[in-house]
Scaffold this motif. Structure first.
Motif: not given
Ligand SMILES: [Mg+2]
Ligand SMILES: NC(=O)C1=CN([C@@H]2O[C@H](COP(=O)(O)OP(=O)(O)OC[C@H]3O[C@@H](n4cnc5c(N)ncnc54)[C@H](OP(=O)(O)O)[C@@H]3O)[C@@H](O)[C@H]2O)C=CC1
Ligand SMILES: O=C(O)CCC(=O)C(=O)O
Length: 741
Positions: A254-256, A349-351, A547-549, A551-553, A581-583
């Motif tokens: 999730l993205k809590a 979730v993104d990372a 965008r968030d997901y 740019t980590d994937l 970065g994006a992390g």
């Molecule tokens: Mg992100």
């Protein structure tokens, strides 16, 4: 000094904050020679907490730097380098408050339940600090994230490890098929500026205002959706059984942090279902000790310590029985027994999904080994894209960093676009009924049937950011001669309206010869992956969440980490926000520094952001020295990559500090070699000589400290002097930098 020659470098948290103590003195010394002032603003979690309670803190009060930067971001002068910061879950917030209180700051506790006005006020202030409270304030523009060619080439030459994929891998994504946000989304396009009201009309006719006024602009898209508590619980119950039957780990993604209102509630429901037997049996005592499901099972373990030993042992035994009967959980730290359900912000979730995909689709089990997993991502809006990646990896094997193409992203983000701006319009519903969204004349815009416990959320997407986003996408497609795909799902009401706008606004631009398409996310993913395997680049043009997901994937698959991304936010009023970065803030890295005085943080993102920031200054304010610094920094970064001077992962080789030395060395050499600015050339000739001659001494001094524990006097609010001492251990290097200023 005029404000235009100013760069703001943010001071944040965890690993990036530690790295700042080493890198910033170098940056300050180099930029001073071009009359550029680099100022810091502290937007760390600790500073944001302190800034929220000026009255209580007396002479220890601190200024609200985030508010200051938020105001700056809408001015053309803004030139902000933004490092990753903690988006705090409640357990993190509580830990930070405790640390500050222990340091003598007179702060109130975080009141989980409010019993009087003072607590209500304290909770309201803390809730503003909670979750993703920084990025949405600064992001007054859309996002442009990509791997520069030099970085891509580096990854091709020095590929990271990618776990092999088995065709019969049992890993998969599990999502709901009904009752989720995806299934209930409704949208409305606003004609004229107004204010809308959100209210709950309960079955008995009682009206409760959820939010009295939300200002809306002409051309803005509103959308609303509901996550049904009962549907979520039924879904989780079935997936728990299914994981057990299939013999795979159960994991929840999730993205809590960013979704600070909705996702902790969903997390809590999953905790409730998984530990149902033990939690039901001890419901009364758990309520007495204030256990909050939404904070994870870690909250239970912390609170039962207050109970008599016998009662504590009984609860622990009943939890052990749950573990025996249920599927194994994916572990965050198997040595310490920390599961995926301990803290809502440990698995983000993104990372977390890219890390799993990089590790052959596996996650860690209690036995400290990797296993196939069921990845639960309840809502269908974005879950399905990950299943598409998994299927692709099962069919075609792991992606190959030496040959795969690149997927830059142009993301709709400005003005708190879409879900990431929905917190103040997200509510857990108290009674069965209907939630209505009405305009100022009382006309119904949207409504949703709800039951008690459901999550209702409304999102806003303004028109100007959409126009700017379409323009950015066309510009990127043109500048890089790369196809651009808008990832929009015609089955979603909100996306349907965005599609119409995109089609209209594309006509404002010269798109001749460009390949620009609109595809539903799963189709876009399949198409992009196929091109990627063929070594071709494809720009993803997405909303805020994707965008968030993505740019980590993609960076994690292409480069091993999103730390190596160039991440620019061209602010809509002309300023620049340069994210590094994006992390995230890599909490694990802090632990490694404290235990063995080794910092693995890779500051490449900072180097790239600084070069972009200097270029922005040079171009927009006619500052030729800034341009020279930017160009030479780019050259230095290229050389840094060629010579593979990134931090290693383990004690014995250079870490973050050593990597900063090499950047400084190559940058000084490039400045000494250029002929555009004679003054800079002369000034840096001496430094270049000193650093070149002392390379071996400096690296030896930097590396000599490794391998032993180091005390930095805190975590959220560590001791600046201790960190500085730890992060600048080479007397030779420090003296050389000091001589420049
Ligand atoms: Mg992100
Ligand atoms: N822009 C922002 O401000 C962001 C903030 N966050 C916040 O960061 C915190 C942690 O989030 P989480 O999701 O765990 O993600 P992180 O990105 O912090 O950590 C995941 C892993 O990414 C790798 N990594 C990230 N950055 C670097 C770097 N510069 N150098 C080397 N490795 C790096 C490491 O992986 P490995 O061990 O595989 O090398 C790290 O352990 C949360 O509070 C979150 O909210 C998260 C994302 C963005
Ligand atoms: O602000 C946050 O909480 C995280 C931001 C993030 O993950 C991103 O921008 O990629």
């Amino acid at each position: 000094m005029p404000t235009r020659s100013k760069i703001i470098y943010t001071f944040t948290d965890e690993a990036p904050a530690l790295a700042t103590y080493s890198l910033l003195p170098i940056i300050e010394a180099y930029t001073a020679s071009a009359d550029i002032a680099v100022e810091t603003r502290d937007i760390s979690l600790a500073a944001r907490i302190l800034a929220s309670f000026p009255e209580q803190l007396g002479d220890k009060a601190v200024a609200d730097h985030l508010a200051e930067l938020g105001a700056l971001a809408v001015t053309p002068e803004a030139n902000i380098i933004k490092l990753p910061n903690i988006s705090a879950s409640v357990p993190q917030l509580q830990a930070a408050i405790k640390e500050l209180q222990a340091q003598g700051y007179n702060l109130p506790d975080y009141p989980e339940t409010v019993t009087n006005d003072a607590e209500k006020e304290a909770k309201a202030r803390y809730d503003k600090v909670k979750g993703s409270a920084v990025n949405p304030v600064l992001r007054e523009g859309n996002s442009d994230r990509r791997a520069p060619l030099s970085v891509k080439n580096y990854a091709r030459k020095h590929p990271h490890k990618m776990g092999a994929w088995a065709k019969d891998s049992k890993s998969h994504v599990a999502h709901m098929s009904t009752g989720d946000f995806y299934g209930s989304e409704k949208a409305a396009l606003i004609d004229a500026a107004d204010a809308v009201k959100i209210e709950l009309i309960a079955k008995d006719g009682t009206a409760t205002v959820l939010k009295e006024k939300t200002s809306v602009q002409a051309g803005e898209i509103l959308d609303c959706a509901v996550m049904s508590k009962n549907a979520l619980r039924a879904f989780i119950a079935a997936e728990i059984d299914s994981a057990k039957a299939q013999g795979v780990l159960l994991s929840v993604h999730l993205k809590a942090t960013m979704m600070k209102v909705s996702d902790p509630i969903m997390f809590g429901q999953i905790v409730a279902e998984f530990y149902k037997d033990a939690l039901t049996k001890h419901a009364d005592v758990l309520a007495q000790i204030g256990f909050n499901l939404n904070n994870g099972i870690g909250d239970l373990y912390a609170r039962i310590k207050a109970l008599p030993a016998e009662q504590q042992a009984q609860i622990e035994a009943d939890i052990a029985a749950v573990y025996a009967a249920r599927p194994s959980l994916a572990m965050v730290n198997s040595d310490k027994g920390i599961t995926n359900l301990h803290v809502p912000s440990d698995v983000i979730v993104d990372a977390s999904m890219p890390a799993m995909i990089r590790d052959s689709g596996k996650m860690w089990g209690t036995d400290g080994q990797l296993h196939d997993t069921k990845a639960v991502i309840p809502d269908r809006c974005y879950a399905t894209i990950y299943q598409a990646v998994i299927e692709d990896c099962k069919a075609n094997g792991a992606f190959d960093p030496t040959t795969m193409g690149s997927v830059p992203n142009v993301g709709l983000m400005a003005k708190k676009a879409e879900e990431y701006g929905s917190h103040d319009k997200t509510f857990q519903i108290k009674a069965d009924g209907v939630v209505r969204v009405t305009d100022s004349k009382g006309n119904l815009l949207m409504e949703q049937a709800v039951e008690a416990g459901d999550i209702f959320r409304m999102c806003q997407t303004k028109d100007a950011p959409i126009q700017d986003w379409v323009k950015l996408a066309v510009n990127r497609a043109r500048a890089s001669s790369t196809p651009a795909i808008f990832w929009l799902d015609p089955m979603r009401a909100h996306d349907g309206v965005v599609i119409e706008k995109v089609q209209a606004y594309l006509k404002d631009h010269d798109t001749s010869g460009l390949d620009i398409q609109i595809m539903a996310p799963v189709d876009a993913m399949k198409y992009t992956l196929q091109r990627t395997r063929e070594g071709k680049d494809t720009i993803s043009v997405t909303g805020n969440v994707l965008r968030d997901y993505l740019t980590d994937l993609f960076p994690i698959m292409e480069l091993g980490t999103s730390a190596k991304m160039l991440s620019i936010v061209p602010l809509m009023n002309g300023g620049g926000l340069f994210e590094t970065g994006a992390g995230g803030s890599a909490p694990k890295h802090v632990q490694q520094l404290v235990e063995e005085n080794f910092l693995r943080w890779d500051s490449l993102g900072e180097f790239l952001a600084l070069a972009a920031s200097l270029e922005h200054l040079g171009v927009n304010y006619n500052n030729p020295k800034a341009l020279v610094l930017s160009k030479t920094l780019d050259q230095a970064t290229g050389q840094f990559l060629d010579n593979n001077k990134s931090p290693s992962r383990k004690v014995g080789n250079i870490d973050n500090r050593g990597s900063h030395f090499y950047l400084a060395l190559y940058w000084a050499q490039a400045l000494a070699a250029q002929t555009e600015d004679a003054a800079l050339q002369a000034q840096f000739a001496t430094l270049a000589k000193t650093l070149t001659e002392n390379e071996a001494t400096i690296v030896a001094e930097l590396n000599a400290v490794q391998g032993k524990p180091v005390d930095i006097g805190g975590y959220y609010h560590a001791d600046a002097e201790l960190i500085s001492k730890a992060m600048r251990p080479s007397a030779t290097f420090n003296a050389a930098i000091a001589a420049l200023v």
